[in-house]
Design a protein around this motif. Sequence first.
Motif, PDB file in Angstrom:
ATOM      1  N   THR A  66      -1.062   4.706   4.456  1.00 25.42           N
ATOM      2  CA  THR A  66      -2.430   4.234   4.230  1.00 25.42           C
ATOM      3  C   THR A  66      -3.091   3.873   5.561  1.00 25.42           C
ATOM      4  N   THR A 111      -6.753   1.756  -2.811  1.00 27.84           N
ATOM      5  CA  THR A 111      -6.644   2.897  -1.888  1.00 27.84           C
ATOM      6  C   THR A 111      -7.113   4.182  -2.565  1.00 27.84           C
ATOM      7  N   PHE A 151       0.847  -1.184   0.000  1.00 26.05           N
ATOM      8  CA  PHE A 151       0.000   0.000   0.000  1.00 26.05           C
ATOM      9  C   PHE A 151       0.887   1.240   0.000  1.00 26.05           C
ATOM     10  N   TRP A 205     -10.877   3.988  -2.914  1.00 22.50           N
ATOM     11  CA  TRP A 205     -11.480   4.158  -1.584  1.00 22.50           C
ATOM     12  C   TRP A 205     -11.560   5.641  -1.223  1.00 22.50           C
ATOM     13  N   ASN A 206     -10.455   6.341  -1.372  1.00 19.34           N
ATOM     14  CA  ASN A 206     -10.427   7.759  -1.004  1.00 19.34           C
ATOM     15  C   ASN A 206     -11.369   8.565  -1.888  1.00 19.34           C
ATOM     16  N   VAL A 251      -8.283   1.018   5.550  1.00 16.77           N
ATOM     17  CA  VAL A 251      -8.266   0.703   4.116  1.00 16.77           C
ATOM     18  C   VAL A 251      -7.638  -0.680   3.907  1.00 16.77           C
TER      19      VAL A 251
END
Lengths: 247, 247
Positions: free
Chosen positions: B74, B136, B70, B139-140, B78
């Motif tokens: 992070t 990631t 990641f 997700w954000n 997540v």
Amino acid sequence: MASFFGRFTSNSNSHSHSHAPSAPSAPSEPETYGHGNSQGTASPYYSQQHQPQPYGSNYGGVSSYGSYGFPPGTSPEVIRSFQMVDKDRSGFIDEKELQEALSSGYQRFSLRTVRLLIFLFRNPIDSSRMGPNEFTALWNCLGQWRGTFERYDRDRSGRIDAMEMRDALYGLGYAVPSSVLQLLISLYDDRSGRRVEYNFDSFVECGMIVKGLTEKFKEKDRHYTGSATLTYEDFMSTILPFLVSYS
Amino acid sequence: MASFFGRFTSNSNSHSHSHAPSAPSAPSEPETYGHGNSQGTASPYYSQQHQPQPYGSNYGGVSSYGSYGFPPGTSPEVIRSFQMVDKDRSGFIDEKELQEALSSGYQRFSLRTVRLLIFLFRNPIDSSRMGPNEFTALWNCLGQWRGTFERYDRDRSGRIDAMEMRDALYGLGYAVPSSVLQLLISLYDDRSGRRVEYNFDSFVECGMIVKGLTEKFKEKDRHYTGSATLTYEDFMSTILPFLVSYS
């Protein structure tokens, strides 16, 4: 060949590869593909002269021939075909009727391709259905494309490979850059490792995407320079209908 | 809210419209929408400064953080989420896993939107699956978009109308011209005469189409003039992946 359009084109071609009447002559030098790239100017990837006329608007609009009329000089065969395809006798061909007409007993035309055709040959009044003008334009175009497809399907398997598709598109007036060809291949790559092949349905889908986008590009490149300047709004409005037509 | 992403965003927002932590501030003057059109120059339809960073490439490439790593910093949440969504523990999220994660008990995310997300946040090595970096970034981005969606869904119906979507896109940095908005509306118009509304799935789909195409346009309009010059090959190669991702 139980398909309606299939029967038409098979009859016209008398099952012979060399007598597709409305198909253009084979490209004499398909190895010149992509030459526009290296020469830089005035050599766009599409032909300036050689273009079929697919759009309903080329026929001067529906009102010139009456609300439900055909263009003058339309073959009686096209009119008979329209009447047979128009099962509910609405005077229009909807997507289900067109899909049935295009599908043969052993090969179903995808709804995606059917929607793309209705979008590209759209009726200016009702974009979800085809009237006689749009149907006639589609009929003529598909007859030519069927002839081209059959010329490249040398073993008569009903399929052509990616290089044959590139040559077939060249024969129809579209010299597809290799990066674009790769994208067209990925559209049908099922990631099984098998070589991508195109039946008539997928050939029409790929070709119509190329044709539709190329026509839009040419509207912005009137002097055939090979590049075009678009505003953000132009750019978005050009592309979105293609996505919408796929929904 | 049984959805995985739904739970995340609901928890973060504490079911309050005014505390979406990662959402940008509301547009103070949504009525200035489309002003770039009349002023002509240097006023493109998208914001120059305000852009989220969705692409995996912004994180410096997969190799910087190990093959399955990641990005530094992070959130553990997540990472936990990735491990829960990655049901087959392959180290990648495929389209079925992502669809399940995005769908809630009562609302299923369409495979079309899921494929568009995987395409837009694509992994440079394997474009059919998402690695930790891509996940990631997604997700954000979705956390921010959920906050924006909920702010405009004032009656908490789970739906926003077309004008609210326009304002929500404006809040995310995209001032959509009215012709483009009309095309986005037609994407969801079932011709029943009912007013088009967007749930979170369709909001994400429309917004991601706008976002993805706008990013491509900006690559060609580095000085933010509002227009861009494209070669035929650029034009085709820009658009085709969006069609391919819908297949």
